[in-house]
Motif scaffolding. Sequence first.
Motif, short mmCIF file in Angstrom:
data_model
loop_
_atom_site.label_atom_id
_atom_site.label_comp_id
_atom_site.label_asym_id
_atom_site.label_seq_id
_atom_site.Cartn_x
_atom_site.Cartn_y
_atom_site.Cartn_z
N ALA A 31 0.80 -0.95 -0.34
CA ALA A 31 0.07 0.00 -0.43
C ALA A 31 1.02 1.56 0.29
N SER A 32 0.68 1.96 -0.61
CA SER A 32 1.06 3.42 -0.31
C SER A 32 0.61 4.11 0.88
N ASP A 33 -0.38 4.19 1.14
CA ASP A 33 -0.94 5.15 2.29
C ASP A 33 -1.65 3.88 3.29
N ALA A 34 -1.14 2.98 4.19
CA ALA A 34 -1.42 2.22 5.26
C ALA A 34 -2.62 2.17 6.13
N SER A 35 -3.32 3.93 5.96
CA SER A 35 -3.78 4.57 6.56
C SER A 35 -5.32 4.02 6.30
N LEU A 36 -5.39 4.02 5.22
CA LEU A 36 -6.36 3.72 3.94
C LEU A 36 -6.98 1.85 4.51
N VAL A 37 -6.17 1.33 4.69
CA VAL A 37 -6.44 -0.48 4.61
C VAL A 37 -7.17 -0.82 4.91
N GLU A 38 -7.14 -0.31 6.53
CA GLU A 38 -8.66 -1.37 7.54
C GLU A 38 -10.30 -0.57 6.40
N THR A 39 -9.98 0.79 5.91
CA THR A 39 -11.53 1.32 5.84
C THR A 39 -11.72 -0.10 4.27
N GLY A 40 -10.74 0.17 3.26
CA GLY A 40 -10.83 0.05 2.11
C GLY A 40 -11.25 -2.50 2.76
N GLU A 88 -14.10 5.87 -0.81
CA GLU A 88 -14.07 4.69 -0.91
C GLU A 88 -13.03 3.46 -1.97
N MET A 89 -12.98 4.96 -3.04
CA MET A 89 -12.30 4.24 -4.31
C MET A 89 -10.67 4.30 -3.52
N GLN A 90 -10.46 5.24 -3.33
CA GLN A 90 -9.09 5.69 -2.98
C GLN A 90 -8.86 4.11 -2.04
N ALA A 91 -9.43 4.05 -1.22
CA ALA A 91 -8.81 3.28 0.37
C ALA A 91 -8.98 1.53 -0.20
N VAL A 92 -9.96 1.31 -1.65
CA VAL A 92 -9.89 -0.17 -2.05
C VAL A 92 -9.20 -0.46 -2.42
#
Length: 211
Positions: free
Chosen positions: A117-126, A199-203
Amino acid sequence: MKFIGTTVAAIALTFSGFVFAESPAAGDVEKGKEIAAGICAGCHNADGNSAIPLYPILAGQYPGYIAKQLNDFKVVEGETVKRDNQIMAPMVATLSQDDIENLAAYYSQQKPQPGTASDASLVETGKKLYQGGNLENSIPACSSCHSPNGQGIPPHYPRIDGQHPAYTLSQLQAFRQGTRKNDTNNTMQTIVSRMSEQEMQAVSEYIATLR
Ligand code: HEC
Ligand code: HEC
């Protein structure tokens, strides 16, 4: 009973015919490798493990899906381009159907490197969206077609696991803008029309971590 039997047989026939038509290994891996080294390696790397975020990783992708995309990039006079992309259009312009099958065979047999991932903070939401969708906005779980581990279901549902997040996001945006409309039943276009940018970014970030 007779009616049911006939119907089942007809379905079985259709199904096996379909699988046969799509079965891989039609292409010549060595010939594919040669074309890949000559034209494609500069962007997708020699083995299809592109190192550039907006250039997709092709290694390990299903041959039927790769061949479909290469055909969809083609600009045919008088027809709407199914996947409108200025970089790939000239790449496929001179490829024959044999070249396409050979390239598809070559890349499908390469081993994909694990993504990050390039932004680990979004992984859980994704992850929540990928696995469970968003009922409120009628977004289905991505896992229902691309499988829980992102390996897809050949030949129609591509692998997306480990892909560069920037590329995945660019495709979700392309489906939304309609520059990519090569999905026979408008499945992806319908899904992304219900998704927020977040949502698109996180997923996309979560998909990069799948393997
Ligand atoms: C100058 C860079 C460049 C070169 C050279 C190039 N590509 Fe691409 N390729 C791209 C980009 C950028 C995309 C993403 C296009 C988009 O956004 O739709 C792409 C997308 C693809 C896809 C779609 C992948 C998917 O997951 O849907 C395939 C397949 C592909 N390229 C194969 C090839 C092959 C085969 C060659 C050589 C004949 C080649 N490319 C040469 C940049 C390049
Ligand atoms: C009902 C089945 C279905 C569901 C659910 C689904 N997809 Fe897809 N997806 C497809 C199909 C079919 C394609 C291939 C379209 C084509 O032929 O180009 C695709 C293509 C894609 C691609 C392009 C891959 C590439 O290499 O360019 C991405 C990215 C993608 N889907 C992400 C998602 C995400 C994220 C979700 C969940 C929000 C999702 N999909 C849900 C069927 C589905």
